[in-house]
Write an enzyme that holds these catalytic residues in place. Sequence first.
Site: not given
Length: 230
Positions: A12, A78, A154, A174, A198
């Site tokens: 990242e 997510g 998740i 997270m 995602d």
Amino acid sequence: MTLGIISAMSEELELLLTDMKLENKITKANMTFHQGKLWGKDVVAVVSGIGKVNAAVCAQILISEYKADSIINVGVAGGIGKNIYPGDVVVATDLVQHDMDTTVFGDAYGQVPRLDTFAFKCDDNLVRVALEACKEISEINTFSGRIVSGDQFISSLEKIQWFEKEFKAISCEMEGASIAHVCYLNDVPCVVIRSISDNANNGAHMDYEKFIPLGVRNSTTILKTMINKL
Ligand code: ADE
């Protein structure tokens, strides 16, 4: 002004680091702090590692030792909801730790007990400048709203439906809420900018692997445009 930039994973941060004029590099708490100039600003950029504890330790080092006056957390997340897709960017307005649970004492899910705030708010000015940057990059779809964070990857429709209902969240990851928590305790402005990798549902772990590069490209593009405006 010193800007602290935190990503959880090396993937990242690597794009951003290629643009950085490095002045100093120190490893502390198993994290490497890259100090130097990025797009004309004094920056300390660091990979914190995954999860809330790593991110919190990292944010506190940036504040206590590097005297960071603002912290930006960038990376992937997510997406929650039907209209949000990999590559889209989310600018957090505030963040909640979805795995904090003292409901047995009458607290709401996510409430840090005995703290005088429920959600950790991002700095109005940093959010405004991030959204201005988003507006300029019209080919990237952007959203702003609440992000929830917890020590869980998740991949369940049931869980994201609960995030939507309980927290009105548009994205999950997270680290962000723990960074915003540390910033709240230290009265340091922060913002969390995430690109969707995602949809946090059944296939999330496969989409995640596939879309990280797109996510990183998009969040870095927004961040560069934003930092030029600060
Ligand atoms: N970061 C990217 N995708 C995620 C997911 N589905 N859950 C938690 N963190 C994420």
